[in-house]
Scaffold this motif. Structure first.
Motif, PDB file in Angstrom:
ATOM      1  N   ILE A  54       0.833  -1.213   0.000  1.00  0.00           N
ATOM      2  CA  ILE A  54       0.000   0.000   0.000  1.00  0.00           C
ATOM      3  C   ILE A  54       0.861   1.254   0.000  1.00  0.00           C
ATOM      4  O   ILE A  54       0.574   2.234  -0.693  1.00  0.00           O
ATOM      5  CB  ILE A  54      -0.951  -0.030   1.209  1.00  0.00           C
ATOM      6  CG1 ILE A  54      -1.969  -1.161   1.052  1.00  0.00           C
ATOM      7  CG2 ILE A  54      -1.669   1.304   1.367  1.00  0.00           C
ATOM      8  CD1 ILE A  54      -2.829  -1.382   2.281  1.00  0.00           C
ATOM      9  N   SER A  55       1.945   1.232   0.780  1.00  0.00           N
ATOM     10  CA  SER A  55       2.834   2.400   0.838  1.00  0.00           C
ATOM     11  C   SER A  55       3.492   2.665  -0.506  1.00  0.00           C
ATOM     12  O   SER A  55       3.590   3.818  -0.949  1.00  0.00           O
ATOM     13  CB  SER A  55       3.905   2.183   1.911  1.00  0.00           C
ATOM     14  OG  SER A  55       3.316   2.002   3.188  1.00  0.00           O
ATOM     15  N   ARG A  92       0.910   4.148  -2.899  1.00  0.00           N
ATOM     16  CA  ARG A  92       0.608   5.556  -2.564  1.00  0.00           C
ATOM     17  C   ARG A  92       1.710   6.470  -3.037  1.00  0.00           C
ATOM     18  O   ARG A  92       1.455   7.553  -3.591  1.00  0.00           O
ATOM     19  CB  ARG A  92       0.412   5.696  -1.061  1.00  0.00           C
ATOM     20  CG  ARG A  92      -0.872   5.054  -0.538  1.00  0.00           C
ATOM     21  CD  ARG A  92      -0.976   5.202   0.958  1.00  0.00           C
ATOM     22  NE  ARG A  92      -0.980   6.604   1.361  1.00  0.00           N
ATOM     23  CZ  ARG A  92      -0.962   7.014   2.632  1.00  0.00           C
ATOM     24  NH1 ARG A  92      -0.923   6.123   3.617  1.00  0.00           N
ATOM     25  NH2 ARG A  92      -0.977   8.295   2.915  1.00  0.00           N
ATOM     26  N   LYS A 108       1.481   9.347  -5.935  1.00  0.00           N
ATOM     27  CA  LYS A 108       1.655  10.684  -5.379  1.00  0.00           C
ATOM     28  C   LYS A 108       2.814  11.422  -6.025  1.00  0.00           C
ATOM     29  O   LYS A 108       2.779  12.633  -6.215  1.00  0.00           O
ATOM     30  CB  LYS A 108       1.870  10.589  -3.868  1.00  0.00           C
ATOM     31  CG  LYS A 108       1.925  11.936  -3.164  1.00  0.00           C
ATOM     32  CD  LYS A 108       2.060  11.735  -1.668  1.00  0.00           C
ATOM     33  CE  LYS A 108       2.103  13.071  -0.940  1.00  0.00           C
ATOM     34  NZ  LYS A 108       2.223  12.892   0.526  1.00  0.00           N
TER      35      LYS A 108
END
Length: 362
Positions: free
Chosen positions: A225-226, A229, A233
């Motif tokens: 997930i990191s 993201r 981003k």
């Protein structure tokens, strides 16, 4: 007559085999066992060579700790497959006559210790690798400054010693590993469990294995997930993230293989420990789940052999050509980002820009 018979020494193998009633529908030949062991040894040897070469290449970089743990996992699989496979081949070659070749139950104890250690240690190492990658992705500064190669080696030693301690618990408690009903392997007592200590060993083994799988799943989920993201981003540092994605893909492969191979055996042992399965009904299922677990030592090295960056790029290119979709390749994408960053750095360091900055400051 009865008193004379009671004074005769009886080996642990004789005491179990006289009551063994589990009959398997199909028996594996010794040639299959030798082939199975040979494939596992060759697969792990190839993976060790690949990981060692990569470790020498990234020895002083952020990837070295992951490669060190991965190499330890594959080496553990290699020796576990070698020792357990050699004992299994010897048992088949001796026609499973434990009374004849293991009257003192020494070989069975060694077999059981190796089974427990080679089962728990790779699961522990997989969870430690997942934790290490989770910290490396979510806390990169802490990982680069605090987690050194020395710390990784200390964690590796601690994991191995703990797995050895769990494997030696029955011996330290003056309990013997038992020959299982198929007469082909040794493990904790699974036949008519009435003592809390025998139940404790089975439940402890299952709990630690399932806990390691749970930790791996949780940490890999956070890491994935990191990375996603950060990818959506920002579009910077693509080359560094490509190595993160490679390691995470390998971790996900290891986790999936471990879950598929080990979960049935761990759940079966927990069910036997809680007396939710009778001995007759669990015999064939236990042997089937054990064979699934042994496949883990063969499939683990192929995760590192196949899920490498070079192989993934080749697969990506092949898929792109087959689908006929024009997508910028990963190599060009990373190279263009490097060139752009170099251009920006060159412009910022040029004399013209220095004069402009001086004029604006005055």
């Amino acid at each position: 007559m009865s008193t004379n018979n009671s004074k005769q020494p009886v080996s642990p193998a004789a005491g179990f085999l006289s009551n063994a009633t589990c009959q398997m529908e199909e028996e594996l030949s010794i040639s299959f066992s030798i082939t199975f062991m040979t494939v596992g040894i060759l697969s792990n040897s190839l993976a060790i060579a690949i990981l060692m070469k990569a470790y020498q290449r990234f020895r002083q970089k952020y990837k070295s700790s992951f490669l060190l743990l991965a190499s330890a996992l594959v080496i553990t699989d290699f020796f576990g497959h070698l020792i357990n496979g050699a004992i299994a081949v010897f048992v088949y070659a001796s026609d499973k006559d434990w009374i004849h070749f293991d009257k003192s139950n020494v070989l069975c104890s060694i077999f059981g210790i190796c089974m427990v250690f080679s089962g728990l240690c790779p699961l522990f190492l997989g969870s430690v690798m997942a934790i290490e990658r989770c910290i490396g992705v979510t806390q990169p500064i802490f990982h680069s400054t605090k987690i050194t190669s020395k710390h990784v080696k200390m964690m590796l030693s601690g994991v191995c010693f703990f797995a050895v301690f769990v494997a030696l618990l029955p011996i330290l408690g003056h309990r013997d590993y038992k020959i299982q009903a198929s007469k082909t392997w040794c493990f904790y007592n699974t036949d008519h469990i009435k003592d809390w200590e025998d139940r404790f060993y089975l439940l402890l083994f299952s709990f630690l294995g399932l806990l390691a799988l749970g930790i791996s799943f949780f940490c890999n989920a956070i890491t994935g997930i990191s990375l996603l993201r950060v990818k959506f981003k920002s579009q910077q540092h693509r080359q560094g993230r490509s190595h993160h994605f490679e390691m995470v893909i390998q971790l996900l492969g290891i986790m999936c293989v471990s879950c598929v191979c080990w979960s049935p055996f761990l759940v079966t042992m927990a069910s036997i420990g809680m007396n939710r399965q009778d001995f007759m009904g669990a015999c064939e299922r236990t042997l089937f789940t054990l064979r699934m677990a042994t496949w883990n030592q063969i499939l683990d090295p192929w995760v590192y052999i196949l899920l490498r960056k070079a192989v993934l790029k080749s697969l990506y290119t092949f898929t792109r050509r087959c689908c006929g979709v024009h997508i910028i390749s990963l190599h060009v994408w990373e190279l263009s980002s490097i060139k752009n960053s170099l251009k920006v750095a060159a412009i910022s360091e040029s004399p013209v820009t220095e004069k402009v900055t001086q004029q604006t400051s005055t």
